[in-house]
Design an enzyme around this catalytic site. Structure first.
Site, short mmCIF file in Angstrom:
data_model
loop_
_atom_site.label_atom_id
_atom_site.label_comp_id
_atom_site.label_asym_id
_atom_site.label_seq_id
_atom_site.Cartn_x
_atom_site.Cartn_y
_atom_site.Cartn_z
N ASP A 277 0.84 -1.21 0.00
CA ASP A 277 0.00 0.00 0.00
C ASP A 277 0.87 1.25 0.00
OD1 ASP A 277 -2.29 -1.50 0.01
OD2 ASP A 277 -2.91 -0.98 2.05
N ASP B 139 0.20 4.02 1.54
CA ASP B 139 0.10 4.83 2.76
C ASP B 139 0.73 4.17 3.98
OD1 ASP B 139 -1.78 2.87 3.21
OD2 ASP B 139 -3.51 4.21 3.11
N TRP C 148 -13.71 -1.59 -1.62
CA TRP C 148 -12.87 -1.88 -0.45
C TRP C 148 -13.23 -3.22 0.21
CZ3 TRP C 148 -13.76 -2.80 4.68
CH2 TRP C 148 -12.64 -2.71 5.53
N GLU D 297 -10.25 -8.63 -0.31
CA GLU D 297 -9.24 -9.21 -1.22
C GLU D 297 -8.00 -9.71 -0.49
OE1 GLU D 297 -9.56 -5.99 -0.70
OE2 GLU D 297 -7.46 -5.50 -0.26
N ASP D 298 -7.69 -9.08 0.65
CA ASP D 298 -6.49 -9.52 1.38
C ASP D 298 -6.76 -10.84 2.11
OD1 ASP D 298 -8.26 -8.18 3.04
OD2 ASP D 298 -6.76 -6.92 3.99
N MET E 8 1.07 4.64 9.40
CA MET E 8 -0.05 4.67 8.46
C MET E 8 -0.68 6.05 8.46
SD MET E 8 -3.21 2.04 8.01
CE MET E 8 -3.89 2.11 9.64
N HIS F 168 -6.74 8.60 6.55
CA HIS F 168 -7.37 9.11 5.33
C HIS F 168 -8.83 8.70 5.33
CE1 HIS F 168 -7.43 5.04 3.69
NE2 HIS F 168 -6.20 4.92 4.14
N ARG G 63 -12.23 7.24 3.33
CA ARG G 63 -12.46 6.23 2.29
C ARG G 63 -12.49 6.96 0.96
NH1 ARG G 63 -10.76 2.45 3.26
NH2 ARG G 63 -11.87 1.91 5.14
N1 UDP Z 1 -5.67 3.14 -3.09
C1 UDP Z 1 -5.44 4.24 -3.91
N2 UDP Z 1 -6.50 5.02 -4.31
C2 UDP Z 1 -7.76 4.76 -3.93
C3 UDP Z 1 -7.99 3.65 -3.09
C4 UDP Z 1 -6.93 2.87 -2.67
O1 UDP Z 1 -4.30 4.53 -4.28
O2 UDP Z 1 -8.66 5.49 -4.35
C5 UDP Z 1 -4.54 2.22 -2.78
C6 UDP Z 1 -3.49 2.81 -1.87
O3 UDP Z 1 -2.24 2.20 -2.18
C7 UDP Z 1 -3.99 2.38 -0.51
C8 UDP Z 1 -4.49 0.97 -0.81
O4 UDP Z 1 -5.04 1.06 -2.12
O5 UDP Z 1 -2.96 2.40 0.45
C9 UDP Z 1 -5.50 0.41 0.17
O6 UDP Z 1 -6.64 1.22 0.25
P1 UDP Z 1 -7.07 1.93 1.62
O7 UDP Z 1 -5.88 2.71 2.08
O8 UDP Z 1 -8.31 2.69 1.42
O9 UDP Z 1 -7.34 0.69 2.57
P2 UDP Z 1 -7.20 0.61 4.18
O10 UDP Z 1 -6.65 1.92 4.68
O11 UDP Z 1 -8.54 0.34 4.68
O12 UDP Z 1 -6.25 -0.51 4.39
MN MN Z 2 -4.99 3.02 3.96
#
Ligand code: UDP
Ligand code: MN
Length: 327
Positions: free
Chosen positions: A177, A179, A243, A246-247, A273, A276, A278
């Site tokens: 990811d 972030d 969302w 998948e993991d 982390m 952010h 959704r």
């Molecule tokens: N992501 C992105 N743009 C989006 C949605 C997701 O780049 O519009 C990518 C990004 O790498 C992110 C990862 O997909 O870190 C996982 O999504 P998200 O951060 O929303 O999931 P969570 O924080 O719930 O693990």
């Molecule tokens: Mn995230």
């Protein structure tokens, strides 16, 4: 990151296996523009069971240089003017150690859509972090440019497939990811022939720096697999739009294909982390529980072998290779 799965096959990988001699005794100091704090790795280790399993692959090189996370960048152009290590990058965000003694070639695959400020901070930190290790690597940003729901898992499959075509010598893939920023300079990036590795075991939020959460029951965020491990699991599912799920599905595939899944120890697999909202286009997938119930019977006929996408362009940028894709 999604629902918890029973983790009966999860084994702990010993930090020694990953050659991190300082990992149980060092103090890591984190400094950011807004805060600074100190974490004792010893304290973190004490809260977790002792590691049980020898690791598989001792070929990683640990850096002994403290790594200071810098969360203060929000503009990619700023990197160009201010960060000298970027000069040593090869076109497309690749790097090779000066003495070419490394045999490790890693592809970092990032699923991506409209996260510019996270990407800038990621690049600043992760290039620096990886260059402290004696590995060759390339960063791939797999950018979903269509208007469909975000498909994180599908983007990982595309990234794997395209990266393999470009760098056939790369054998270790990080599905990562954008972030999550490593904050432990002793953590090394490598793959294990014994298990698919879950790296993001301990996560602290930038917005709540005191709290470090245990993600060892999850298999999201960052996982590392060799090409053959990934192929054996038939990659990720392509069926998760939006969302979630998948993991967990990937963990099921790893196990269904007769492979092990292991956590990097809590004291080592430590990440920051970003908070952010959704993202638009990545709303929770209402079908995810249904899909997860079907993984056992569908994984062989849904994945790398049924990948359907169009590459609009491949851009070799200074800090990364961007693969623009639509499904
Ligand atoms: N992501 C992105 N743009 C989006 C949605 C997701 O780049 O519009 C990518 C990004 O790498 C992110 C990862 O997909 O870190 C996982 O999504 P998200 O951060 O929303 O999931 P969570 O924080 O719930 O693990
Ligand atoms: Mn995230």
């Amino acid at each position: 990151m999604n629902e918890t799965l029973p983790s009966s096959n999860m084994v702990k990988v010993s930090p020694e296996t990953l050659n991190s001699p300082l990992s149980n005794s060092t103090l890591t100091t984190l400094s950011t523009a807004t805060e600074s704090r100190t974490i004792s790795s010893t304290q973190l280790t004490a809260t977790k069971p002792k590691v049980t399993q020898a690791p598989p692959n001792a070929a990683c090189y640990a850096s002994q240089t403290p790594f200071i996370v810098n969360l203060n960048y929000s503009d990619i152009d700023f990197l160009e003017e201010n960060v000298d290590f970027i000069e040593h990058l090869l076109e497309g965000g690749s790097w090779r150690p000066a003495q070419a003694v490394s045999t490790i070639n890693i592809s970092i695959i990032i699923p991506y859509r409209k996260r510019e400020s996270h990407l800038a901070v990621f690049l600043l930190n992760v290039h620096k972090f990886l260059q402290m290790q004696n590995i060759s690597y390339t960063i791939f940003i797999v950018n979903q440019v269509d208007d469909k729901k975000f498909n994180r898992a599908g983007l990982f499959n595309v990234g794997f497939y395209e990266a393999q075509k470009m760098n056939s010598s790369h054998d270790c893939y990080f599905f990562h990811d954008v972030d999550l920023i490593p904050d432990n300079g002793n953590l090394t990036y490598c793959c294990s022939s014994d298990a698919v590795l879950h790296y993001a075991t301990a996560i602290w939020r930038h917005s709540a720096p005191g709290e470090i959460k245990d993600y060892s029951m999850f298999f999201g965020g960052i996982v590392a697999a060799t090409a053959s491990q990934f192929q054996k699991a038939n990659g990720f599912s392509n069926r998760y739009w939006g969302w979630g799920g998948e993991d967990d599905d990937f963990l099921k595939r790893v196990r269904a294909s007769g492979q092990n899944a292991s956590n990097i120890p809590f004291a080592d697999g430590r990440y920051v982390m970003f908070k952010h909202d959704r993202d638009k286009g990545n709303e929770p997938n209402g079908l995810r529980m249904k899909l997860l119930g079907e993984t056992q019977k569908t994984w062989k006929s849904d994945g790398l072998n049924t990948l359907n996408y169009t590459v609009l362009s491949i851009l070799k940028k200074k800090y990364y290779t961007e693969i623009q894709v639509s499904f």
